[in-house]
Design an enzyme around this catalytic site. Structure first.
Site: not given
Ligand code: DQA
Length: 145
Positions: A10-11, A18, A23, A74, A77, A98, A100, A107
């Site tokens: 998501p997002n 964003r 990011y 990825n 959240a 994984e 990110h 963080r």
């Molecule tokens: C994320 C890190 C997560 O904590 C966050 O909720 C994201 C993006 C990253 O790519 O840094 O949505 O996965």
């Protein structure tokens, strides 16, 4: 040709807009192009997807069985909350990486725990969007192609 599924949670469809200070300015489409280029270089075929819905991600992971030789995820959240994605990933016998963009461990406290980390063969975090092609390289190492 080996196939890799790259999943985004998501997002991540809002990349570029964003929180660019965290990011960056590239869009998810830019990330997909970076991944396609790296995959071509290494002789992989990729499917690159994004969903804001946990169940859709779970469905794609279930369908991946037998179709892909590796998964890069990825989960955004859902990384920190989704037992359902963890359970789905556990059914796979292929390597899971994984990824990110930021480094969640550096963080907020609530980002420190990762369900994905419990099943991942490798983690790439805090490298910006460059982490995606790096994860593909890591996958190539794991699959020793
Ligand atoms: C994320 C890190 C997560 O904590 C966050 O909720 C994201 C993006 C990253 O790519 O840094 O949505 O996965």
């Amino acid at each position: 040709m080996k196939k890799i599924l790259i999943l985004n949670g998501p997002n991540l469809n809002m990349l570029g807009v964003r929180e660019p200070e965290i990011y960056g300015h590239e869009t998810l489409r830019d990330v997909e192009v970076r991944c396609s280029e790296k995959a071509r270089e290494l002789g992989f075929k990729i499917d690159f997807r994004q969903s804001n819905h946990e169940g859709e991600l779970v469905g794609w992971i279930q369908e991946a069985r037998g179709l892909y030789q590796g998964i890069i995820i990825n989960a955004a959240a859902y990384t920190h909350t989704s037992l359902a994605i963890y359970d789905a990933l556990k059914m796979l016998s292929v390597p899971i990486i994984e990824v990110h963009i930021s480094d969640p461990k550096q963080r907020e406290e609530f980002r420190r725990f990762s369900y994905i980390g419990l099943v991942a063969a490798a983690v790439v975090a805090g490298k910006g969007v460059q982490g995606y092609p790096q994860a593909i390289e890591k996958m190539a190492e794991l699959l020793s192609v």
